[in-house]
Design an enzyme around this catalytic site. Structure first.
Site, short mmCIF file in Angstrom:
data_model
loop_
_atom_site.label_atom_id
_atom_site.label_comp_id
_atom_site.label_asym_id
_atom_site.label_seq_id
_atom_site.Cartn_x
_atom_site.Cartn_y
_atom_site.Cartn_z
N CYS A 16 0.85 -1.19 0.00
CA CYS A 16 0.00 0.00 0.00
C CYS A 16 0.88 1.24 0.00
O CYS A 16 1.81 1.36 0.80
CB CYS A 16 -0.92 -0.01 1.22
N HIS A 18 -0.20 4.28 0.68
CA HIS A 18 -0.80 5.36 1.46
C HIS A 18 -0.30 5.41 2.89
O HIS A 18 -0.75 6.26 3.66
CB HIS A 18 -2.32 5.22 1.45
N CYS A 56 -17.10 3.18 20.64
CA CYS A 56 -17.34 4.00 19.45
C CYS A 56 -17.72 5.42 19.88
O CYS A 56 -18.62 5.60 20.71
CB CYS A 56 -18.44 3.39 18.60
N CYS A 59 -21.62 5.95 18.57
CA CYS A 59 -22.78 5.22 19.12
C CYS A 59 -22.52 4.63 20.50
O CYS A 59 -23.44 4.10 21.13
CB CYS A 59 -23.22 4.11 18.16
N CYS A 69 -8.57 5.19 14.70
CA CYS A 69 -7.88 5.99 13.69
C CYS A 69 -6.40 6.08 14.06
O CYS A 69 -6.05 6.29 15.22
CB CYS A 69 -8.51 7.38 13.62
N CYS A 178 -20.18 -44.81 18.18
CA CYS A 178 -21.00 -43.66 17.80
C CYS A 178 -20.98 -42.59 18.90
O CYS A 178 -21.13 -41.40 18.62
CB CYS A 178 -22.43 -44.09 17.49
N HIS A 453 -28.15 -45.63 20.17
CA HIS A 453 -27.33 -45.09 19.08
C HIS A 453 -27.32 -43.56 19.17
O HIS A 453 -28.35 -42.94 19.47
CB HIS A 453 -27.88 -45.54 17.73
#
EC number: 3.4.19.12
Length: 499
Positions: A16, A18, A56, A59, A69, A178, A453
């Site tokens: 990348c 950037h 967040c 919210c 960030c 089984c 079984h």
């Protein structure tokens, strides 16, 4: 995730372009601080700080793939695109995933790889593991030169689609096995356990070739290899007979007993000690088995004279629940239920629910005059009441339904958002998303314990179910699952499933 990014970079070295906007001044030190405080969080203090501050900014949610960030102090949800809005408004192109540590570029619209950033991530992760006492046990996978060469010549990748059958594989019955096959199917389709083994995170510390964790790792590789022919689990059976001798022989065994024995051996072998000397306290163990399956069961004994409470918390791998037809009285406890009680059995208008069983399990029980205990408050033997609650919920909740085989039963258990918490007096709607569970496996038993079984229903994708009957696997509907008389129910925390 970072290893996959690194692998892509080695195959496509462009990377990348950037990241240069972030690599200014003290960017390395700033990135280390972010990893230390908000991603790996090795110390108790940093984990507390992360829990309090990492929400967040739009919210207030802790979940929804929280990202930070890299250009400023901002946390935002990835799922709700709050971090995307911030990146667009501020033109801050890079953010870091606070769960995995991956770097996301909003210009490239993908997670990117940078050699310098990856090196810092590795170093800080190792430091965090060391602080947590994990050390180098869970070393990261590195592709060999041979593997890189093979990938260059075979660029096609296997994709998981809605109709994908990778992971579905039958198991040959080796003679009344089984009971083992049904539990293996449930374990191999446990989301977090699958992710652990398929990422090669087990590093064996045992000296001999008898590690059950190594065999389970190999079993996962066999299941997810894409082969369709039934697998023959002879080595697994041999190791079970070796380490759980009470299960040895070709007689029919109990699937629930096998589950507990298998988890116990896996737990001991994860610690690298065959005799369990280093793993005698599963409540303080960080192995993958206890991270996924161990919960904390709290017992409160209340004196009927001074009302003093004595509390103990014990680890558990499963919860055994009484059902109608068992030896102890049972009645519906759901709010508003209008069932009647006849001869100790409930006969409500609808089926008994799993919540009914859990409410009954956590209700106060009067111990009676024949079970007096010495109260630490009044220092005399007094009658008391005992109440069980779930202090700590496991990632995978396993319920063992103790039904009397003379009675047929039906338990209503939902395949979507089955909720549970420690105190069932609280309204269901008040529970947070962390306590939502999804049904992903149901073990069924037909017949008697001597000649019965076992079969298993497993969830391959969110809405796709299959019935595993030893070597035969057939498509099943949700109705087939919910209409079955479950013996063992496996629930997984929804927000940790990654499906």
């Amino acid at each position: 995730m970072l290893k996959c990014i690194e692998l892509d970079e080695k195959l496509n070295p462009a990377g990348c372009s950037h990241v240069n906007g972030f690599k200014v001044d003290n960017w390395k030190q700033n990135l280390r601080v972010i990893y230390q405080c908000f991603v790996w969080s090795g110390s108790v203090e940093t984990r507390k700080r992360k829990a309090k501050s990492c929400i967040c900014h739009l919210c207030g949610a802790h979940l929804n793939r929280l990202h930070s960030c890299l250009h400023c102090v901002f946390f935002g949800c990835f799922s709700k695109k709050h971090i995307h809005e911030h990146a667009k408004n501020k033109r801050h192109n890079l953010a870091i995933d606070l769960l995995y540590g991956g770097i996301y570029c909003f210009v490239c619209q993908d997670y990117i790889y940078d050699k310098d950033m990856e090196q810092i991530a590795k170093e800080e992760q190792r430091k965090a593991w060391k602080l947590q006492g994990i050390g180098e046990k869970y070393s990261m996978w590195e592709p060999t030169k041979r593997e890189l060469e093979l990938l260059r010549h075979n660029p096609k990748r296997r994709k998981i689609t809605a109709n994908c059958t990778i992971g579905l594989r039958g198991l040959i019955n080796l003679g009344n096995t089984c009971f083992m096959n049904c539990i293996v199917q449930a374990l191999t389709h446990t989301p977090l356990l699958r992710d652990f083994f398929l990422s090669d995170r087990h590093k064996c510390e045992m000296q001999s070739n008898s590690c059950l964790v190594c065999e389970m790792s190999q079993l996962f590789q066999e299941f997810y290899s894409g082969h369709r022919s039934p697998h023959i689990p002879f080595r697994l059976l041999h190791l079970v007979w070796t380490h759980a001798r009470h299960l040895a022989g070709y007689e029919q065994q109990d699937a629930h007993e096998f589950l507990i024995a298998a988890l116990d051996v896996l737990h001991r072998h994860c610690k690298g000690d065959d005799n369990g000397k280093k793993a005698n306290n599963p409540n303080h163990c960080s192995c993958i088995i206890d991270q996924i399956f161990t919960g904390g069961l709290q017992s409160d004994v209340t004196c009927q004279v001074c009302h003093g409470v004595s509390t103990t918390i014990d680890p558990f791998w499963d919860i055994s629940l009484d059902l109608p037809g068992s030896s102890t009285p049972f009645w519906p406890l759901s709010p508003g239920s209008d069932g009647s009680v006849v001869n100790g059995d409930s006969h409500p208008s609808g089926a008994t629910t799993l919540t009914d069983c859990l409410r009954r399990f956590t209700r106060p029980e009067h111990l009676g005059s024949s079970a007096k205990i010495k109260c630490s408050g009044c220092h005399s033997y007094q009658e008391s009441t005992k109440q069980l609650t779930m202090k700590r919920l496991p990632i995978v909740a396993c319920f063992h339904l103790k039904v009397n085989l003379r009675f047929r039963h039906h338990i209503a258990y939902s395949d979507k958002e089955s909720r549970m918490n420690g105190q069932y007096q609280q309204p269901v709607d008040s529970l947070n998303n962390d306590n939502k569970y999804s049904l992903f496996a149901v073990v069924n038993h037909q017949g008697t314990l001597e000649s019965g079984h076992y079969t298993t229903f497993i969830r391959q994708h969110k809405d796709q179910w299959f019935k595993c009957d030893d070597a035969i696997i057939t498509k099943a509907s949700i109705k087939d699952v919910l209409d079955s008389e479950g013996y063992l129910l496996f629930y997984h925390k929804q927000f940790l499933e990654y499906e």
